[in-house]
Design an enzyme around this catalytic site. Sequence first.
Site, PDB file in Angstrom:
ATOM      1  N   CYS A  34      -2.418   9.222   2.182  1.00 45.68           N
ATOM      2  CA  CYS A  34      -2.067   8.624   0.891  1.00 45.68           C
ATOM      3  C   CYS A  34      -3.111   8.997  -0.155  1.00 45.68           C
ATOM      4  O   CYS A  34      -2.825   9.023  -1.347  1.00 45.68           O
ATOM      5  CB  CYS A  34      -1.945   7.110   1.014  1.00 45.68           C
ATOM      6  SG  CYS A  34      -3.371   6.361   1.789  1.00 45.68           S
TER       7      CYS A  34
ATOM      8  N   GLU B 175       0.890  -1.179   0.000  1.00 49.41           N
ATOM      9  CA  GLU B 175       0.000   0.000   0.000  1.00 49.41           C
ATOM     10  C   GLU B 175       0.912   1.208   0.000  1.00 49.41           C
ATOM     11  O   GLU B 175       1.343   1.687   1.054  1.00 49.41           O
ATOM     12  CB  GLU B 175      -0.878   0.003   1.260  1.00 49.41           C
ATOM     13  CG  GLU B 175      -1.822  -1.166   1.368  1.00 49.41           C
ATOM     14  CD  GLU B 175      -3.048  -1.014   0.471  1.00 49.41           C
ATOM     15  OE1 GLU B 175      -3.210   0.042  -0.175  1.00 49.41           O
ATOM     16  OE2 GLU B 175      -3.829  -1.974   0.412  1.00 49.41           O
TER      17      GLU B 175
HETATM   18  P1  NAD Z   1       8.096   5.313   4.838  1.00 54.62           P
HETATM   19  O1  NAD Z   1       8.179   4.542   3.589  1.00 54.62           O
HETATM   20  O2  NAD Z   1       9.171   6.263   5.154  1.00 54.62           O
HETATM   21  O3  NAD Z   1       8.005   4.317   6.096  1.00 54.62           O
HETATM   22  C1  NAD Z   1       7.027   3.305   6.172  1.00 54.62           C
HETATM   23  C2  NAD Z   1       7.520   2.204   7.094  1.00 54.62           C
HETATM   24  O4  NAD Z   1       8.641   1.565   6.499  1.00 54.62           O
HETATM   25  C3  NAD Z   1       7.999   2.703   8.451  1.00 54.62           C
HETATM   26  O5  NAD Z   1       7.581   1.782   9.424  1.00 54.62           O
HETATM   27  C4  NAD Z   1       9.512   2.702   8.278  1.00 54.62           C
HETATM   28  O6  NAD Z   1      10.211   2.599   9.505  1.00 54.62           O
HETATM   29  C5  NAD Z   1       9.710   1.475   7.435  1.00 54.62           C
HETATM   30  N1  NAD Z   1      10.970   1.429   6.670  1.00 54.62           N
HETATM   31  C6  NAD Z   1      11.772   2.464   6.324  1.00 54.62           C
HETATM   32  N2  NAD Z   1      12.802   2.005   5.579  1.00 54.62           N
HETATM   33  C7  NAD Z   1      12.630   0.665   5.445  1.00 54.62           C
HETATM   34  C8  NAD Z   1      13.342  -0.362   4.762  1.00 54.62           C
HETATM   35  N3  NAD Z   1      14.440  -0.084   4.062  1.00 54.62           N
HETATM   36  N4  NAD Z   1      12.872  -1.621   4.825  1.00 54.62           N
HETATM   37  C9  NAD Z   1      11.726  -1.907   5.504  1.00 54.62           C
HETATM   38  N5  NAD Z   1      11.013  -0.964   6.180  1.00 54.62           N
HETATM   39  C10 NAD Z   1      11.459   0.300   6.142  1.00 54.62           C
HETATM   40  O7  NAD Z   1       6.662   6.052   4.808  1.00 54.62           O
HETATM   41  P2  NAD Z   1       6.093   7.154   5.795  1.00 54.62           P
HETATM   42  O8  NAD Z   1       6.795   8.442   5.562  1.00 54.62           O
HETATM   43  O9  NAD Z   1       5.996   6.628   7.184  1.00 54.62           O
HETATM   44  O10 NAD Z   1       4.580   7.263   5.252  1.00 54.62           O
HETATM   45  C11 NAD Z   1       4.186   8.069   4.191  1.00 54.62           C
HETATM   46  C12 NAD Z   1       4.024   7.265   2.924  1.00 54.62           C
HETATM   47  O11 NAD Z   1       3.124   6.176   3.120  1.00 54.62           O
HETATM   48  C13 NAD Z   1       3.393   8.080   1.807  1.00 54.62           C
HETATM   49  O12 NAD Z   1       4.033   7.777   0.609  1.00 54.62           O
HETATM   50  C14 NAD Z   1       1.952   7.614   1.799  1.00 54.62           C
HETATM   51  O13 NAD Z   1       1.288   7.817   0.568  1.00 54.62           O
HETATM   52  C15 NAD Z   1       2.125   6.166   2.108  1.00 54.62           C
HETATM   53  N6  NAD Z   1       0.884   5.589   2.620  1.00 54.62           N
HETATM   54  C16 NAD Z   1       0.178   4.752   1.798  1.00 54.62           C
HETATM   55  C17 NAD Z   1      -1.033   4.231   2.237  1.00 54.62           C
HETATM   56  C18 NAD Z   1      -1.841   3.326   1.346  1.00 54.62           C
HETATM   57  O14 NAD Z   1      -2.732   2.665   1.866  1.00 54.62           O
HETATM   58  N7  NAD Z   1      -1.598   3.280   0.052  1.00 54.62           N
HETATM   59  C19 NAD Z   1      -1.506   4.529   3.518  1.00 54.62           C
HETATM   60  C20 NAD Z   1      -0.745   5.362   4.327  1.00 54.62           C
HETATM   61  C21 NAD Z   1       0.452   5.884   3.866  1.00 54.62           C
END
Ligand code: NAD
Length: 508
Positions: free
Chosen positions: A298, A264
């Site tokens: 998102c 997602e």
């Molecule tokens: P992010 O990608 O920075 O982090 C998401 C998660 O991934 C966190 O728990 C983070 O600690 C973890 N993470 C970071 N690096 C990683 C790696 N290398 N391997 C595995 N895990 C890792 O996202 P964010 O800034 O927390 O959230 C915002 C983003 O999420 C936006 O792009 C938003 O659109 C998206 N989002 C999508 C949905 C959906 O349902 N499509 C819902 C909510 C948020």
Amino acid sequence: MIHKKSAEILAALGIESRTSGACTGEWLESSGEILTSLDPATGAPLAEVRGCAPADCNVVVEAARARFAEWRMRPAPERGRAVQRLGELLREHKHALGALISLEMGKIRSEGLGEVQEMIDVCDFAVGLSRQLYGLTIQSERPRHRLIEQWRPLGPVAVLTAFNFPMAVWAWNAAIAAVCGHPCVWKPSPTTPLCAIAVQRICNQVMQEHAAPGLFNLCAGGADVGRWMSDEPRFPLVSFTGSIPVGREVAARVAGRLGRSLLELGGNNGIVVLDDANLELAVRAIAFGAVGTAGQRCTSTRRVFAQRGIARQLSERLVRAYATVSIGDPLADGVLMGPLASRAAVGAYVSAVGRAVEQGGELLCGGAPLERPGFFVQPTIVRAPAHERFPLAFEETFAPILYVFEVDDLDEALAAHNAVPQGLSSAIFTESLRSAEKFLSALGSDCGIANVNAGTSGAEIGGAFGGEKDTGGGRESGSDAWKAYMRRQTCTINWGDDLPLAQGVEFL
Ligand code: NAD
């Protein structure tokens, strides 16, 4: 120094100033990095959580595996009763949990409460699902044979979540996974660990009452823990919600071990407003979509395609609506926009506004951070040049910046709308049945969500939620999204005395 109101919110949920981020029903000693939770409205620290090191993660995964061995054999309706209890406790603590979301993440009180309601709703949905999880009966080509398709649990699910829905995304996964027969291990965003701690405390009560330690587990940490979980073969399914670049890495890691991922990822959502639209509805939907959660959903609205006849009027009305948005403490009455989540997010906002102007955009309102403590910015509208000449339109900037494009007609709007790599949510405002149907047809929006006279943001849990293209293709929450959490088994049952082979093959 923790503000009195913050201290009250944390105390109401039993959150201490220093706490472990590893839990299986029992809190474990954790030995990873310290995660400092900040109040984005002031920049002040709220509490510290000790994240997990790989050894701690290992203990948590083993607890989940042990529970899986037993949980998968409980009848699904009995599993549903544990989720029902989770929903009851969430209802009981709704106010405090909603306040904590506002405090730690910065969304306004009404949206914080809405997020908890979403968790309650998904629990209700999952309880109903626990008496369904239907398979098919298929006609066999062989006499006295029957074919069935049944759904069985996979094993412990890793749930990696983003900061912007610090509780609900976990619930979409955990409630459905639990009735499907799986324990979950949750790695929340390192910027919102307190939301996870509060939910985990509620889960601990559910697990105790239902004799199910290891069903809902917590493994707090940063990217290192996320990588470890993605690589870990004891998780047959990794459900990841977050940004596109990180999603790509997670997908590659999970695919490298032939695991299954549910993605997602980011959106870049557009609304088409045609000349015949009800502008009153359109303005309200765009304002909520672009300014709600300070543009950090998102499904936030980032691009508006306004047909030339109403474009100027629409922009003027949006600017007037934006002027009435009060910005401030997300827990205060009447405030409609809180802070961004972090200082880095303010930097990304400033950079995007600068690039918008460089690329030929005209600022219609906003465009600067607010001079006050915390991470506040002005909601911003940019009149943009043609979509293809505006590279910024192809990116998701997680901030309240809206680009308004003028278009001649629906076809031009659709071409630009679908030109971006993301494909999450979309909407059209029109009174024309034909235009609305075209938008929903195979010629129309290429997104996972397409709405008519309703904005891009604020989905109900009953539908499957998710998007196409770089948004990752995953579906969570309602409809038949539960199938992503299970393995499909096709079974042939022969109740005759003969062994006819399929396709008429003769042997022995
Ligand atoms: P992010 O990608 O920075 O982090 C998401 C998660 O991934 C966190 O728990 C983070 O600690 C973890 N993470 C970071 N690096 C990683 C790696 N290398 N391997 C595995 N895990 C890792 O996202 P964010 O800034 O927390 O959230 C915002 C983003 O999420 C936006 O792009 C938003 O659109 C998206 N989002 C999508 C949905 C959906 O349902 N499509 C819902 C909510 C948020």
